[in-house]
Enzyme design. Structure first.
Site, PDB file in Angstrom:
ATOM      1  N   LYS A   1     -23.334  32.626  16.535  1.00  0.00           N
ATOM      2  CA  LYS A   1     -22.462  31.763  15.744  1.00  0.00           C
ATOM      3  C   LYS A   1     -21.933  30.627  16.610  1.00  0.00           C
ATOM      4  CE  LYS A   1     -20.488  35.427  12.796  1.00  0.00           C
ATOM      5  NZ  LYS A   1     -20.838  34.917  11.456  1.00  0.00           N
TER       6      LYS A   1
ATOM      7  N   ARG B   1     -24.908  43.902   6.313  1.00  0.00           N
ATOM      8  CA  ARG B   1     -25.696  44.601   5.298  1.00  0.00           C
ATOM      9  C   ARG B   1     -26.586  45.672   5.930  1.00  0.00           C
ATOM     10  NH1 ARG B   1     -28.382  39.096   3.378  1.00  0.00           N
ATOM     11  NH2 ARG B   1     -26.300  38.483   4.103  1.00  0.00           N
TER      12      ARG B   1
END
Length: 458
Positions: free
Chosen positions: A238, A312
């Site tokens: 990120k 996820r």
């Protein structure tokens, strides 16, 4: 946190006014107080506050502005601003705000301060519970919400997978629930390969937290919460701006624990299970890589399209475990996609289910509790976007469209046997302070879901 509620015969009255009701309220004031209000230009503006003096210099009453009935921008939590405005003392509602119960809850939530690292006195204000309002129930909900806020607000150096597990264990002990935890390489040995893969690059071992509570004869409800204690994005790193508040990436776990606290404290008639995959998505030589392929607990092979779509992955193994027991209701919460925030903003998490009755109940309970949720579809046509050329499924389809929906469709692949499944893509954070909602970690969806469970399993 100590309750803000107490009984008192000398409580200072708080009169709620609106722009349209202000003139009548003003005319009913004693002349000196009327003049004082005029001199201070109080006019019933929403959020406006004025303490009216008694002849002896004490506070005779407080005026506080609300939106007019029917106003589109009406905020039932507006009274949550009062703890930050009122001088120390005990107060009561002289008249009802738009919703007395939500107003009292907002008052309790508005008294929250995160004080672990910096001295910040909590407001020394108390409220006499409004007539007909269950103060014990409000305390139950407010305490759990503040528990979630504390967990999220604690920085990752003090809230890693081990510390999150310790908080869960303490909660389990408080309510005589069973607790177990699978740690480190034991995750591979016990067939949780995706949880292990995401957490293996950190020197803080990943783990799967497991809490069980309640009568086995009662309906089975399982809660699964994303516990990524810090998310660098992995090798798909990120930018610094995107990493800044990633201590909140365990917000799903924090809110699942808050919901579990409410359920156990209320002694709802369910067999509760809580599963939290707790990891840190770090960067190291042994980090999982783009286009790596792992075989999940369910047996589906998963190609890593992006290491920053890690939430996820850990939820997938936990959902597969939960699904094996065929629960009556399976709920997962996670801080999963920026796409959800682009679509609906930070205050309105999307939820997904194919159970129409459940969807209607969730929407109704969310509106009732001022804990907003908005249904998005598990759109079947987008399921093909998850296809991989080298594995059963990819965790991050290319193209960038419908990111929250494709995440939900990914998770749906791991749920087959549960009678009903609900997925909520929360943000878990309040970017700028609002009444009853200070800037920082936030309890989202838990209050609405507690109301749902209370209705179904009281």
């Amino acid at each position: 946190m100590p309750s803000v509620f107490e009984t008192s015969s000398t409580a200072i009255p708080i009169t709620f006014v609106t722009r349209s009701s202000w003139e009548a309220v003003r005319e009913a004031l004693p002349p000196a107080q009327r003049q004082f209000a005029t001199a201070n230009a109080f006019a019933g503006k929403p959020g406006g506050y004025l303490a009216l003096p008694a002849p002896d210099g004490t506070i005779a009453k407080v005026l506080f502005g609300l939106e007019d009935d029917g106003a589109k921008s009406r905020d039932p939590f507006r009274p949550g601003a009062l703890p930050g405005l009122l001088p120390p003392g005990t107060y009561r509602f002289a008249n009802a705000p738009h919703d007395a119960r939500l107003g009292a809850l907002a008052f309790a939530l508005g008294s929250y301060r995160f004080v672990r690292y910096r001295k910040a006195d909590r407001p020394d204000v108390r409220l006499v519970p409004p007539d007909g309002v269950d103060a014990i129930e409000i305390d139950r909900v407010a305490d759990a919400a503040m528990f979630a806020r504390d967990l999220i607000n604690t920085p990752a150096n003090d809230m890693g997978p081990e510390e999150l597990a310790a908080a869960a264990q303490a909660l389990a002990a408080e309510f005589d629930a069973s607790f177990s935890c699978i740690v480190g390489d034991d995750l591979k040995a016990k067939n949780f390969p995706l949880v292990h893969a995401v957490g293996m690059a950190s020197n803080r071992a990943p783990r799967l937290i497991d809490i069980n509570w309640g009568d086995p004869a009662h309906p089975k409800v399982t809660l699964v919460g994303k516990g990524v204690c810090f998310d660098t994005g992995g090798l798909d790193l990120k930018p610094s701006s995107g990493m800044l508040i990633m201590k909140k990436d365990m917000g799903g776990a924090a809110n699942v624990l808050a919901l579990a606290r409410m359920v156990m404290d209320a002694k709802l008639k369910i067999r509760l299970r809580v599963l939290i995959p707790a990891v840190e998505n770090a960067v190291a030589g042994n980090a999982f890589r783009p286009l790596d392929i792992f075989t999940s607990r369910k047996g589906l092979t998963v190609e890593i399209g992006n290491t920053d779509a890690e939430g996820r992955l850990v939820l997938a193994d936990a959902l597969a475990l939960a699904d094996e027991e065929k629960p009556d209701l399976l709920i997962d919460l996670g801080t999963l996609t920026g796409a959800a925030r682009v679509a609906l903003g930070p205050d309105l998490p999307p939820f997904y289910t194919n159970d129409e009755a459940l969807a209607a109940d969730v929407a109704r309970c969310a509106a009732r509790e001022n804990d907003p949720l908005w249904r998005l579809p598990l759109w079947p046509a987008y399921d093909a976007w998850l296809d991989s050329k080298t594995a059963t499924i990819t965790n991050a389809p290319s193209g960038g469209f419908a990111g929250s929906i494709t995440c939900a469709l990914f998770l749906q692949r791991f749920v087959e046997q549960a009678k009903s499944w609900l997925h909520v893509d929360i943000y878990g954070w309040t970017p700028s302070a609002k009444p009853a909602r200070p800037e920082g970690g936030e309890c989202q969806a838990a209050r609405a879901l507690y109301t749902l469970l209370s209705e179904r399993y009281a």
